[in-house]
Design an enzyme around this catalytic site. Structure first.
Site, PDB file in Angstrom:
ATOM      1  N   HIS A  18       0.854  -1.185   0.000  1.00  0.00           N
ATOM      2  CA  HIS A  18       0.000   0.000   0.000  1.00  0.00           C
ATOM      3  C   HIS A  18       0.890   1.235   0.000  1.00  0.00           C
ATOM      4  O   HIS A  18       2.122   1.143  -0.023  1.00  0.00           O
ATOM      5  CB  HIS A  18      -1.034  -0.039   1.125  1.00  0.00           C
ATOM      6  CG  HIS A  18      -0.474  -0.020   2.527  1.00  0.00           C
ATOM      7  ND1 HIS A  18       0.439   0.922   2.971  1.00  0.00           N
ATOM      8  CD2 HIS A  18      -0.716  -0.821   3.589  1.00  0.00           C
ATOM      9  CE1 HIS A  18       0.723   0.697   4.239  1.00  0.00           C
ATOM     10  NE2 HIS A  18       0.046  -0.369   4.636  1.00  0.00           N
ATOM     11  N   HIS A  21       3.953   1.607   2.368  1.00  0.00           N
ATOM     12  CA  HIS A  21       5.178   0.898   1.964  1.00  0.00           C
ATOM     13  C   HIS A  21       5.869   1.650   0.826  1.00  0.00           C
ATOM     14  O   HIS A  21       7.096   1.751   0.784  1.00  0.00           O
ATOM     15  CB  HIS A  21       4.854  -0.527   1.502  1.00  0.00           C
ATOM     16  CG  HIS A  21       4.037  -1.321   2.471  1.00  0.00           C
ATOM     17  ND1 HIS A  21       2.769  -1.759   2.189  1.00  0.00           N
ATOM     18  CD2 HIS A  21       4.303  -1.743   3.731  1.00  0.00           C
ATOM     19  CE1 HIS A  21       2.287  -2.419   3.220  1.00  0.00           C
ATOM     20  NE2 HIS A  21       3.200  -2.420   4.175  1.00  0.00           N
ATOM     21  N   CYS A 127       1.284 -10.466  19.840  1.00  0.00           N
ATOM     22  CA  CYS A 127       0.434  -9.899  18.788  1.00  0.00           C
ATOM     23  C   CYS A 127       0.981 -10.350  17.445  1.00  0.00           C
ATOM     24  O   CYS A 127       2.122 -10.033  17.101  1.00  0.00           O
ATOM     25  CB  CYS A 127       0.414  -8.377  18.866  1.00  0.00           C
ATOM     26  SG  CYS A 127      -0.411  -7.655  17.417  1.00  0.00           S
ATOM     27  N   CYS A 130       1.909  -7.491  15.032  1.00  0.00           N
ATOM     28  CA  CYS A 130       3.241  -6.895  15.259  1.00  0.00           C
ATOM     29  C   CYS A 130       4.337  -7.944  15.125  1.00  0.00           C
ATOM     30  O   CYS A 130       5.502  -7.597  15.033  1.00  0.00           O
ATOM     31  CB  CYS A 130       3.370  -6.324  16.661  1.00  0.00           C
ATOM     32  SG  CYS A 130       2.289  -4.965  17.047  1.00  0.00           S
ATOM     33  N   CYS A 144      -3.935  -4.544  21.396  1.00  0.00           N
ATOM     34  CA  CYS A 144      -2.703  -4.008  20.821  1.00  0.00           C
ATOM     35  C   CYS A 144      -3.007  -2.600  20.297  1.00  0.00           C
ATOM     36  O   CYS A 144      -3.962  -2.415  19.540  1.00  0.00           O
ATOM     37  CB  CYS A 144      -2.220  -4.901  19.686  1.00  0.00           C
ATOM     38  SG  CYS A 144      -1.029  -4.070  18.613  1.00  0.00           S
ATOM     39  N   HIS A 147      -2.767  -2.643  16.282  1.00  0.00           N
ATOM     40  CA  HIS A 147      -3.685  -3.462  15.488  1.00  0.00           C
ATOM     41  C   HIS A 147      -5.112  -3.534  16.033  1.00  0.00           C
ATOM     42  O   HIS A 147      -5.995  -4.079  15.380  1.00  0.00           O
ATOM     43  CB  HIS A 147      -3.095  -4.864  15.297  1.00  0.00           C
ATOM     44  CG  HIS A 147      -1.836  -4.831  14.491  1.00  0.00           C
ATOM     45  ND1 HIS A 147      -0.587  -4.716  15.059  1.00  0.00           N
ATOM     46  CD2 HIS A 147      -1.643  -4.825  13.151  1.00  0.00           C
ATOM     47  CE1 HIS A 147       0.333  -4.667  14.106  1.00  0.00           C
ATOM     48  NE2 HIS A 147      -0.281  -4.726  12.942  1.00  0.00           N
ATOM     49  N   LYS A 295      -6.573   5.795  10.400  1.00  0.00           N
ATOM     50  CA  LYS A 295      -5.483   4.830  10.320  1.00  0.00           C
ATOM     51  C   LYS A 295      -5.711   3.964   9.079  1.00  0.00           C
ATOM     52  O   LYS A 295      -6.824   3.518   8.828  1.00  0.00           O
ATOM     53  CB  LYS A 295      -5.502   3.976  11.583  1.00  0.00           C
ATOM     54  CG  LYS A 295      -4.345   3.026  11.695  1.00  0.00           C
ATOM     55  CD  LYS A 295      -4.483   2.206  12.970  1.00  0.00           C
ATOM     56  CE  LYS A 295      -3.528   1.046  13.031  1.00  0.00           C
ATOM     57  NZ  LYS A 295      -3.441   0.135  11.933  1.00  0.00           N
ATOM     58  N   LYS A 298      -5.959  -2.761   5.929  1.00  0.00           N
ATOM     59  CA  LYS A 298      -6.832  -3.623   5.138  1.00  0.00           C
ATOM     60  C   LYS A 298      -8.195  -3.748   5.799  1.00  0.00           C
ATOM     61  O   LYS A 298      -9.230  -3.666   5.144  1.00  0.00           O
ATOM     62  CB  LYS A 298      -6.195  -5.009   5.042  1.00  0.00           C
ATOM     63  CG  LYS A 298      -5.972  -5.404   3.591  1.00  0.00           C
ATOM     64  CD  LYS A 298      -5.931  -6.893   3.451  1.00  0.00           C
ATOM     65  CE  LYS A 298      -4.515  -7.332   3.673  1.00  0.00           C
ATOM     66  NZ  LYS A 298      -4.172  -8.661   3.522  1.00  0.00           N
TER      67      LYS A 298
END
Ligand code: MSP
Length: 498
Positions: A18, A21, A127, A130, A144, A147, A295, A298
């Site tokens: 995405h 990255h 997690c 992570c 977390c 996430h 944030k 996906k």
């Protein structure tokens, strides 16, 4: 001479790339091009992190039982994406390659021999998002904080790395090498973490169905981060081509997002000290950006595909936007609205219009020929520009260029070449030379950030492409545009969309 060795994180292959990255990768690509343009040999490494539980879960979700097949397919997606976005990496590492696996096993054996691995019981919260054990400070209401999912309670017998043994040495290193962790806010964060919170870390997982087995106890798989960090060594020959490795290591710069700075500035250097290897020169952590204030992810369904954007607006426009909009090192936001604003304002009406005006006027009034050289009427921008890029202040570097474009626009408006064409040919020629030469200078500067646009403008100016020409130190001197050179206006560089 040692090449300039720069790396991006190697990304997990549980999903497609995405724009977050692409952000890190564009920044690294810009620096790789920057140093190449300055005559340095560069090694630019990218890759995929494949021995992760996240990837296994993603494969299962797709109903794929053969994990290797899944990571092969997904790694190819990442490679194709970087290729289609014009990323100029020299190395693409895959952590399921036999060379990488062999070298990780060898390195783990060395850490073992150094007495830095021991057996213990791990009890805590893991997690998978992570790929890390969480501490209280990583939790918000039991979830977390990154996430927003409950971590899994785990109790198992693991092998531990004596990270705490390296506390003093890490702190000494950070103090003696102010450039090691940047920006400064991250350096302070890490110093605090290492001094107060850093503890030994479990570096194997029991009964993991996927991963590199620990050589001393093959019932355990090496923890994915311990394995992944080693890619920076194996990608340049560690364990397979010692000559190449010696020439390239240590890395000059690891570029990472702020989410993974602890792994890169605590665990990684400790592993390197344990096996007697030099530490990277510099780790720079950039910020995180949201999408329309949310944030990105996906699960939120708002992750933006960089290839689709690049297809619609051009790769260079995307590179420009990301590096101009968010001060590198700080958090920011991505929105299509803001992207369009900058596209229209800075690119179509700014750079694109400036180039078109100058080239069109030269065609119209001087038969497309570059006039006589005029000695530098303006301050040299290069020192300030180079300083900005070398401290990774890409927004500042671009701002400097756009200030110059603004000055040139004002020169056009005050001198009015269309009037001079009728009244004062000598002055017209002087003004156009200054404008053309500024356009050349700006294009040379822009090359690392907007390579395609830069090459296009240089071609219209009738001068050589970057990679085919004399060193930048000669090219950047004012007056490089030779009288008599034929220029042409060409197509619109940044066509307006509405
Ligand atoms: N596999 C590990 C890295 C191992 S390196 C030895 C990993 N992979 S990841 O696929 O999760 O990529 C994380 C990186 O993606 C971040 O460090 C950052 O470079 C980039 N980003 C992901 N989301 C981002 C934003 N929303 N904003 C900016 N960068 C983002 O961690």
């Amino acid at each position: 001479m040692k090449p300039f060795y720069i790396t991006t994180p190697i990304y997990y292959v549980n999903g497609r790339p995405h724009i977050g990255h692409a952000y890190t990768t564009f920044a690294a690509d810009t620096l790789a091009r920057y140093w190449r343009q300055r005559g340095h040999e560069v090694v630019f490494l990218c890759g995929t992190d494949e021995n992760s539980q996240k990837n296994v879960e993603a494969a299962h979700k797709e109903g794929e039982r053969d994990i290797q097949k899944f990571v092969d397919r997904m790694s190819a997606v990442w490679q194709e994406t970087w290729d289609s976005l014009g990323i100029s990496h020299d190395v693409f590492v895959r952590t399921t390659s036999p060379e990488h696996k062999k070298a990780v096993t060898a390195l783990a054996a060395k850490v073992w021999e150094a007495g830095d691995i021991y057996k213990g019981v791990y009890e805590g919260l893991y997690c998978v998002g992570c790929e890390a054990f969480l501490t209280d400070s990583d939790l918000e209401n039991g979830l977390c904080s990154i996430h927003r999912l409950p971590p899994k309670p785990i109790k198992e017998e693991n092998y531990f790395f004596r990270l705490s043994k390296y506390r003093g040495r890490l702190l000494d290193h950070i103090e003696a090498h102010p450039k090691f962790i940047q920006p400064e806010s991250r350096r302070n964060e890490l110093t605090h973490y290492i001094a107060n919170a850093m503890a030994d870390i479990s570096i194997t997982r029991q009964s993991a169905e996927w991963g590199i087995p620990l050589p001393q106890d093959s019932s355990q798989a090496i923890y994915v981060w311990f394995d992944a960090l080693i890619n920076y060594l194996t990608g340049v020959g560690y364990g397979s081509d010692e000559k190449r490795f010696k020439k390239t290591w240590p890395a000059d710069l690891h570029l990472v997002g702020k989410d993974i700075i602890k792994f890169h500035c605590a665990l990684w250097p400790a592993m390197l000290i344990s096996v007697g290897l030099p530490l990277p020169e510099r780790v720079f952590a950039h910020g995180y950006f949201t999408v329309n204030g949310q944030k990105m992810g996906k699960s939120a369904g708002n992750d933006i595909d960089p290839t689709a954007l690049a297809k619609e607006w051009g790769i260079d426009a995307l590179r420009y936007f990301l590096l101009r909009e968010i001060p590198f090192g700080e958090d920011g936001d991505f929105s299509l609205e803001r992207f369009k604003e900058r596209y229209e304002g800075d690119l179509a009406n700014g750079l694109g219009n400036f180039a078109a005006r100058v080239l069109a006027m030269t065609e119209k009034y001087l038969d497309g020929r570059v006039p006589e050289v005029v000695s530098a009427p303006v301050e040299d921008l290069w020192t300030a520009f180079n300083d900005a890029v070398e401290k990774l202040a890409f927004d500042e570097a671009l701002r400097l260029i756009w200030l110059r474009i603004g000055e040139c626009d004002r020169l056009i408006n005050t001198e009015e070449p269309w009037v001079l064409a009728k009244t004062d040919k000598t002055r017209l020629e002087r003004v156009l030379y200054i404008l053309l030469e500024n356009l050349r200078q700006v294009s040379l500067m822009l090359w690392p950030i907007m390579p395609e646009t830069s090459e296009q403008i240089l071609a219209r100016l009738g001068v050589l492409a970057i990679e085919k020409s004399e060193p930048l130190s000669e090219r950047r001197v004012w007056g490089g545009l030779k009288p008599g050179t034929k220029v042409k206006k060409g197509d619109i560089l940044f066509p307006k969309k509405s």
